[in-house]
Design a protein around this motif. Structure first.
Motif, PDB file in Angstrom:
ATOM      1  N   GLU A 158     -72.209  96.849 -17.467  1.00  0.00           N
ATOM      2  CA  GLU A 158     -70.785  97.170 -17.614  1.00  0.00           C
ATOM      3  C   GLU A 158     -70.008  96.644 -16.405  1.00  0.00           C
ATOM      4  O   GLU A 158     -70.404  96.874 -15.260  1.00  0.00           O
TER       5      GLU A 158
ATOM      6  N   ILE B 113     -80.257  87.890 -15.596  1.00  0.00           N
ATOM      7  CA  ILE B 113     -80.007  88.166 -17.019  1.00  0.00           C
ATOM      8  C   ILE B 113     -79.627  89.625 -17.220  1.00  0.00           C
ATOM      9  O   ILE B 113     -78.684  89.948 -17.961  1.00  0.00           O
ATOM     10  N   ARG B 114     -80.336  90.533 -16.555  1.00  0.00           N
ATOM     11  CA  ARG B 114     -79.985  91.949 -16.677  1.00  0.00           C
ATOM     12  C   ARG B 114     -78.592  92.218 -16.121  1.00  0.00           C
ATOM     13  O   ARG B 114     -77.809  92.989 -16.719  1.00  0.00           O
ATOM     14  N   SER B 115     -78.252  91.594 -15.011  1.00  0.00           N
ATOM     15  CA  SER B 115     -76.950  91.812 -14.390  1.00  0.00           C
ATOM     16  C   SER B 115     -75.804  91.359 -15.291  1.00  0.00           C
ATOM     17  O   SER B 115     -74.733  91.979 -15.321  1.00  0.00           O
ATOM     18  N   LEU B 116     -76.026  90.287 -16.035  1.00  0.00           N
ATOM     19  CA  LEU B 116     -74.972  89.753 -16.908  1.00  0.00           C
ATOM     20  C   LEU B 116     -74.583  90.730 -18.015  1.00  0.00           C
ATOM     21  O   LEU B 116     -73.472  90.632 -18.558  1.00  0.00           O
ATOM     22  N   PHE B 117     -75.474  91.665 -18.340  1.00  0.00           N
ATOM     23  CA  PHE B 117     -75.199  92.603 -19.431  1.00  0.00           C
ATOM     24  C   PHE B 117     -74.795  93.992 -18.934  1.00  0.00           C
ATOM     25  O   PHE B 117     -74.701  94.930 -19.720  1.00  0.00           O
TER      26      PHE B 117
ATOM     27  N   SER C  50     -72.046  89.570 -11.028  1.00  0.00           N
ATOM     28  CA  SER C  50     -72.190  90.466 -12.177  1.00  0.00           C
ATOM     29  C   SER C  50     -72.527  91.870 -11.683  1.00  0.00           C
ATOM     30  O   SER C  50     -71.953  92.870 -12.154  1.00  0.00           O
TER      31      SER C  50
END
Length: 524
Positions: free
Chosen positions: A208, A202-206, A286
């Motif tokens: 840059e 989830i963190r990776s998806l957001f 991601s």
């Protein structure tokens, strides 16, 4: 009740949930996190999902069912199950045990590395050059093929100590038994793995650049579907990721109660494994998109295959992420949990085989196995040449040993001894999800044909092009020697007299002695 059951009640999982989590723990391992994204990217991106799904349905699930049927019907680890199909096939079971032995001794080393990097994460000790830190400071990799010999006894404390701890931990878990050890470890670690890796994804998806990484992974190259190598790669990925054809699922299925649903849980395990691979792909690409954006390069310029992805690329990503230490700990903690549950399943195959053949107690078999294999693992992979040996043995055992094992299993069980109808009847008699005659076509034709093509292609490739550009003499001993060791070990373990309980009656009866209508319904 069979004589075997009267002589020694078999350990059993407490229920369906414990079995499913244990099977998922075996299937979901290090390869799901670092192998699938690279294979998908190199073989058509989003289009790879088509052959991948076809391979899952025509090879992965059918072979998983074959393993389940053998273990559940014949109530034993790989050697005992195959011996009950036909006496001399015990050697095929020991061939699978030997595969597990060779995989275990190097797989433990990777878990030890992950454990060390979990600790390193809190201070991001790899600094600005993760590659130099991994091969230099951590592994102290020798200049093999150059100034240094191919194998040394120069031990590395940063590898040796955590590696010894891994062997102590896994021996303790296995000695505790199927329920208190194997099942309990999986019931704890698999939910933790999903939560920890889920937070990371989830963190990776957001991050840059994450969308750029996902575009690289999922942009379909439909032209790749016409390339036979892409289809072979799909079958190879499914085959290697499900932990089939080297004794694990046979052994786990043997610990289920006689009246247990087998096909339903099998579908849950297969789709959970593939779902986790796809989930891992989201997180990995991601993060790779983020790293590419930070360094001003394309994702294709990054190294995202195998060991280098985990221990070089990801530490580099972590160093540039906000709260990188926390997410580094999540990533390497996830690797430890995924690897440990898989290692438990691999060694359970060995322990079960030793208990059954030599009439050993669980504790004696586990302690003996853990001591011997632990020493071999430390000597072989706790040194400055451990990475090269690991890379070589892994390539040959996986691509030749496991593939050959599956071919032998399909040919002898399905074609030579024609046990297909009996095994299908067994699965249908105890399960809610019935399997049709399509299963014969898959395990008797599709799987062996695809695997023979894979095996021949790989052997020719290794003859024409030495693996990893390593010295050919070294590959002869470390690579082809590993394959030879599988056959030699299978023969050596088969020769001693079987000392464990031998009387056995399969249940349910086949062909059925009564209620022909039930049989007809179960096999239609």
């Amino acid at each position: 009740m069979s004589a075997e059951t009267q002589a020694a009640p078999r350990e059993q999982f407490t229920g369906q949930v414990g079995f499913i989590l244990s099977a998922i723990g075996s299937a979901v391992g290090l390869g799901n996190i670092w192998r699938f994204p690279g294979v998908a990217y190199e073989n058509g991106g989003g289009a790879f999902m088509v052959p991948y799904l076809v391979a899952l349905l025509t090879a992965g699930i059918p072979i998983l069912f074959l393993d389940y049927a053998l273990g559940h019907r014949f109530r034993g680890g790989a050697p005992q199950a195959f011996r009950r199909v036909k006496g001399w096939l015990e050697s095929l079971g020991w061939f699978q045990v030997m595969i597990c032995i060779l995989i275990a001794v190097y797989y433990a080393a990777v878990i030890a590395w992950a454990g060390s990097f979990f600790v390193y994460s809190f201070g991001e000790q790899w600094g600005d050059d993760a590659a130099s830190f991994f091969v230099g400071d951590h592994l102290q990799l020798a200049d093999v093929g150059g100034a240094d010999p191919w194998f040394t006894f120069d031990f590395v404390a940063a590898v040796l100590i955590p590696l010894a701890l891994v062997w102590v931990a896994v021996t303790v878990v296995l000695a505790a038994g199927v329920v208190k050890g194997v099942q309990r470890a999986n019931v704890i670690f698999i939910p933790l793995l999903i939560v920890a890796f889920g937070i990371l994804v989830i963190r990776s998806l957001f991050l840059e650049g994450a969308i750029d990484g996902l575009n690289v992974l999922f942009t379909p190259d439909w032209g790749a579907l016409g390339d036979p190598d892409v289809w072979i790669a799909a079958y190879g990925q499914i085959f290697f990721s499900l932990s089939v054809a080297f004794g694990i699922m046979i052994t786990y299925a043997s610990y289920r109660r006689r009246r247990s649903n087998m096909t339903g849980p099998g579908l849950v395990v297969a789709f959970s494994n593939s779902g986790f691979e796809l989930f891992a792909g989201l997180g990995v690409f991601s993060a790779l998109g983020f790293l590419a954006a930070q360094e001003g390069v394309t994702v294709a310029d990054l190294d995202f295959q195998g060991v280098m992805l985990a221990f070089v690329t990801f530490p580099t990503i972590v160093s540039q992420m906000p709260a990188g230490a926390f997410f580094g700990a999540l990533f390497f903690g996830s690797l430890v949990m995924a690897g440990f549950t898989s290692l438990v399943s691999i060694l359970q195959v060995v322990s079960a085989a030793l208990q059954e053949k030599f009439a050993l107690s669980r504790r004696a078999a586990t302690l003996g196995m853990g001591t011997v294999l632990g020493v071999v693992s430390v000597v072989g992979f706790g040194t400055t040449t451990g990475l090269i040996l690991l890379d070589t043995v892994d390539a040959f055992v996986n691509n030749i040993g496991i593939v050959a094992s599956a071919i032998f299993m399909c040919v002898f069980v399905v074609w030579v001894y024609r046990r297909g109808p009996e095994l299908r009847y067994h699965l249908n008699a105890v399960s809610t999800a019935q399997i049709g005659r399509w299963w014969y076509a898959c395990v008797g034709l599709v799987v062996p044909v695809m695997l023979v093509v894979m095996l021949v292609q790989y052997v020719i490739q290794r003859i024409d092009e030495p693996y990893g550009e390593y010295d050919e003499t070294y590959l002869l001993y470390a690579g082809w020697g590993s394959v030879l060791l599988l056959f030699v070990g299978a023969i050596v373990f088969t020769l001693p007299r079987w000392r464990g309980p031998d009387a056995f009656t399969a249940w349910p009866d086949y062909p059925p002695t009564q209620d022909a209508a039930v049989m007809k319904e179960a096999t239609r």
